[in-house]
Each structure stands twice: as C-alpha cells, then as structure tokens.
Design a protein around this motif. Structure first.
Motif, mmCIF file in Angstrom:
data_model
loop_
_atom_site.group_PDB
_atom_site.id
_atom_site.type_symbol
_atom_site.label_atom_id
_atom_site.label_comp_id
_atom_site.label_asym_id
_atom_site.label_seq_id
_atom_site.Cartn_x
_atom_site.Cartn_y
_atom_site.Cartn_z
ATOM 1 N N VAL A 12 9.450 1.554 -4.474
ATOM 2 C CA VAL A 12 8.222 0.778 -4.248
ATOM 3 C C VAL A 12 8.009 -0.258 -5.339
ATOM 4 O O VAL A 12 7.614 -1.392 -5.060
ATOM 5 C CB VAL A 12 6.997 1.712 -4.133
ATOM 6 C CG1 VAL A 12 5.689 0.924 -4.122
ATOM 7 C CG2 VAL A 12 7.098 2.578 -2.885
ATOM 8 N N GLY A 13 8.237 0.122 -6.565
ATOM 9 C CA GLY A 13 8.010 -0.808 -7.676
ATOM 10 C C GLY A 13 6.548 -0.819 -8.091
ATOM 11 O O GLY A 13 6.076 0.114 -8.719
ATOM 12 N N GLU A 14 5.816 -1.846 -7.707
ATOM 13 C CA GLU A 14 4.446 -2.030 -8.174
ATOM 14 C C GLU A 14 3.429 -1.348 -7.254
ATOM 15 O O GLU A 14 3.493 -1.480 -6.032
ATOM 16 C CB GLU A 14 4.126 -3.529 -8.248
ATOM 17 C CG GLU A 14 2.791 -3.824 -8.885
ATOM 18 C CD GLU A 14 2.486 -5.318 -8.944
ATOM 19 O OE1 GLU A 14 1.338 -5.650 -9.233
ATOM 20 O OE2 GLU A 14 3.389 -6.132 -8.686
ATOM 21 N N TRP A 15 2.488 -0.642 -7.898
ATOM 22 C CA TRP A 15 1.405 0.041 -7.182
ATOM 23 C C TRP A 15 0.073 -0.631 -7.514
ATOM 24 O O TRP A 15 -0.085 -1.211 -8.570
ATOM 25 C CB TRP A 15 1.325 1.507 -7.602
ATOM 26 C CG TRP A 15 2.520 2.312 -7.211
ATOM 27 C CD1 TRP A 15 3.642 2.523 -7.956
ATOM 28 C CD2 TRP A 15 2.725 3.007 -5.989
ATOM 29 N NE1 TRP A 15 4.532 3.308 -7.258
ATOM 30 C CE2 TRP A 15 3.985 3.629 -6.059
ATOM 31 C CE3 TRP A 15 1.947 3.174 -4.831
ATOM 32 C CZ2 TRP A 15 4.500 4.407 -5.019
ATOM 33 C CZ3 TRP A 15 2.466 3.951 -3.804
ATOM 34 C CH2 TRP A 15 3.723 4.554 -3.895
ATOM 35 N N MET A 16 -0.878 -0.509 -6.610
ATOM 36 C CA MET A 16 -2.244 -1.001 -6.834
ATOM 37 C C MET A 16 -3.200 0.182 -6.694
ATOM 38 O O MET A 16 -3.045 1.002 -5.790
ATOM 39 C CB MET A 16 -2.636 -2.042 -5.773
ATOM 40 C CG MET A 16 -1.830 -3.300 -5.790
ATOM 41 S SD MET A 16 -2.330 -4.411 -4.443
ATOM 42 C CE MET A 16 -3.592 -5.353 -5.291
ATOM 43 N N THR A 17 -4.192 0.226 -7.570
ATOM 44 C CA THR A 17 -5.237 1.232 -7.424
ATOM 45 C C THR A 17 -6.111 0.842 -6.239
ATOM 46 O O THR A 17 -6.051 -0.293 -5.750
ATOM 47 C CB THR A 17 -6.114 1.311 -8.685
ATOM 48 O OG1 THR A 17 -6.789 0.056 -8.846
ATOM 49 C CG2 THR A 17 -5.286 1.638 -9.929
ATOM 50 N N LEU A 18 -6.943 1.777 -5.787
ATOM 51 C CA LEU A 18 -7.871 1.452 -4.696
ATOM 52 C C LEU A 18 -8.750 0.275 -5.076
ATOM 53 O O LEU A 18 -8.998 -0.620 -4.262
ATOM 54 C CB LEU A 18 -8.765 2.650 -4.367
ATOM 55 C CG LEU A 18 -8.133 3.807 -3.608
ATOM 56 C CD1 LEU A 18 -9.196 4.826 -3.227
ATOM 57 C CD2 LEU A 18 -7.393 3.339 -2.387
ATOM 58 N N LYS A 19 -9.205 0.277 -6.323
ATOM 59 C CA LYS A 19 -10.083 -0.791 -6.798
ATOM 60 C C LYS A 19 -9.368 -2.144 -6.750
ATOM 61 O O LYS A 19 -9.927 -3.143 -6.281
ATOM 62 C CB LYS A 19 -10.555 -0.470 -8.220
ATOM 63 C CG LYS A 19 -11.591 -1.412 -8.759
ATOM 64 C CD LYS A 19 -12.055 -0.960 -10.142
ATOM 65 C CE LYS A 19 -13.047 -1.927 -10.727
ATOM 66 N NZ LYS A 19 -13.471 -1.536 -12.071
ATOM 67 N N ASP A 20 -8.117 -2.176 -7.208
ATOM 68 C CA ASP A 20 -7.336 -3.422 -7.190
ATOM 69 C C ASP A 20 -7.059 -3.880 -5.757
ATOM 70 O O ASP A 20 -7.143 -5.065 -5.448
ATOM 71 C CB ASP A 20 -6.012 -3.245 -7.938
ATOM 72 C CG ASP A 20 -6.199 -3.068 -9.433
ATOM 73 O OD1 ASP A 20 -7.258 -3.472 -9.959
ATOM 74 O OD2 ASP A 20 -5.286 -2.508 -10.071
ATOM 75 N N GLN A 85 9.475 5.816 1.822
ATOM 76 C CA GLN A 85 10.905 5.682 1.535
ATOM 77 C C GLN A 85 11.571 4.807 2.588
ATOM 78 O O GLN A 85 12.371 3.932 2.255
ATOM 79 C CB GLN A 85 11.561 7.066 1.476
ATOM 80 C CG GLN A 85 11.028 7.871 0.319
ATOM 81 C CD GLN A 85 12.088 8.448 -0.561
ATOM 82 O OE1 GLN A 85 13.247 8.515 -0.211
ATOM 83 N NE2 GLN A 85 11.688 8.854 -1.740
ATOM 84 N N TRP A 86 11.225 4.996 3.860
ATOM 85 C CA TRP A 86 11.818 4.187 4.917
ATOM 86 C C TRP A 86 11.422 2.720 4.778
ATOM 87 O O TRP A 86 12.258 1.828 4.904
ATOM 88 C CB TRP A 86 11.415 4.721 6.301
ATOM 89 C CG TRP A 86 12.100 3.999 7.406
ATOM 90 C CD1 TRP A 86 13.376 4.203 7.858
ATOM 91 C CD2 TRP A 86 11.575 2.910 8.186
ATOM 92 N NE1 TRP A 86 13.667 3.315 8.878
ATOM 93 C CE2 TRP A 86 12.575 2.513 9.098
ATOM 94 C CE3 TRP A 86 10.359 2.241 8.209
ATOM 95 C CZ2 TRP A 86 12.395 1.481 10.019
ATOM 96 C CZ3 TRP A 86 10.171 1.213 9.119
ATOM 97 C CH2 TRP A 86 11.186 0.845 10.012
ATOM 98 N N MET A 87 10.150 2.466 4.489
ATOM 99 C CA MET A 87 9.644 1.094 4.382
ATOM 100 C C MET A 87 10.309 0.308 3.252
ATOM 101 O O MET A 87 10.442 -0.901 3.330
ATOM 102 C CB MET A 87 8.126 1.084 4.155
ATOM 103 C CG MET A 87 7.300 1.496 5.347
ATOM 104 S SD MET A 87 7.389 0.353 6.731
ATOM 105 C CE MET A 87 6.829 -1.159 5.991
ATOM 106 N N PHE A 88 10.704 1.009 2.186
ATOM 107 C CA PHE A 88 11.207 0.322 0.993
ATOM 108 C C PHE A 88 12.711 0.494 0.758
ATOM 109 O O PHE A 88 13.236 -0.049 -0.210
ATOM 110 C CB PHE A 88 10.429 0.776 -0.246
ATOM 111 C CG PHE A 88 9.045 0.192 -0.308
ATOM 112 C CD1 PHE A 88 8.823 -1.036 -0.904
ATOM 113 C CD2 PHE A 88 7.974 0.847 0.271
ATOM 114 C CE1 PHE A 88 7.561 -1.598 -0.947
ATOM 115 C CE2 PHE A 88 6.694 0.300 0.239
ATOM 116 C CZ PHE A 88 6.487 -0.923 -0.371
ATOM 117 N N THR A 89 13.407 1.219 1.627
ATOM 118 C CA THR A 89 14.851 1.398 1.454
ATOM 119 C C THR A 89 15.593 0.227 2.094
ATOM 120 O O THR A 89 15.426 -0.033 3.280
ATOM 121 C CB THR A 89 15.317 2.727 2.079
ATOM 122 O OG1 THR A 89 14.656 3.803 1.402
ATOM 123 C CG2 THR A 89 16.827 2.895 1.939
#
Length: 119
Positions: A12-20, A85-89
């Motif tokens: 995935v790499g970068e994650w965002m919090t709910l707030k972001d 995993q499927w979305m980002f592979t």
C-alpha cells in the motif's frame, strides 16, 4: 504488527488517517467511517488508528470505480486484507496493480477481473 500487516503496508505504501481522509474529501470523519461500512473505502487499523490507503483518494474524490470494485471483492468473500493485497499487487497482464488501473480510468477491466475471481 504481524507479517501480513507488514506485507500489506509494503504494497500500500502511504496511509491516511480518518481525519486526513475526511479533510481530503471535504467530509466528516464519521462520513469516512460510513464509506468504509458501505465498501466505498477500505479501512484498517495501523498503530491503533483506523486508516485508509492514500491511493484511494485522488483530486479531492474517491478514485472512480473503486466503490464498485470493493463491493465486488466483498461480495466475493474477500476479507479487507485480501482485498487490499489484491488491489495493490502488481499484475503484468493489467499492467500494474488494480488500483493503478482505476486511477488511470481503466476500471472496467479491473472489475471484470474481480468478478471473474468470484466464479
């Protein structure tokens, strides 16, 4: 964090919090929770906080075709981690990862593949 979480984080790499995510979409954090419940977004806990992949949001909106694809995956019995995993592979025949194809407006092929996996 278990090994599967590390593998998912690498993909995935970068994650965002709910707030972001709420700020990026100009909605409330509760609305992001509803998007997750409705399979318009996927959320997982990272360091105790619910987060979504940053790649799911582009140009102030949810990536076109993502909600439909997530619904197909959910209806096919994919867990949240399996769907991520499927979305980002990367898939050489696509080419790229399904999320990349959605961002590039190639959602029809992504959903076709997701539906084919359900059979």
């Amino acid at each position: 964090m278990n090994e599967n979480d590390r593998d998912t984080d690498t993909l995935v790499g970068e994650w965002m919090t709910l707030k972001d995510a709420a700020k990026a979409l100009n909605v409330s954090p509760n609305r992001i929770k509803q998007f997750i419940a409705d399979h318009k977004l996927l959320g997982v806990r990272r360091s105790g906080e619910l987060c979504i992949p940053a790649a799911f949001i582009s140009g102030g909106d949810v990536v076109k075709g993502l909600p439909g694809t997530l619904t197909v995956l959910s209806d096919s019995g994919f867990s949240t981690d399996e769907a991520l995993q499927w979305m980002f592979t990367p898939d050489d025949t696509l080419p790229g990862a399904p999320i990349d194809a959605l961002v590039e407006n190639r959602g029809t092929e992504v959903r076709r593949r997701a539906q084919a996996m359900a059979l």
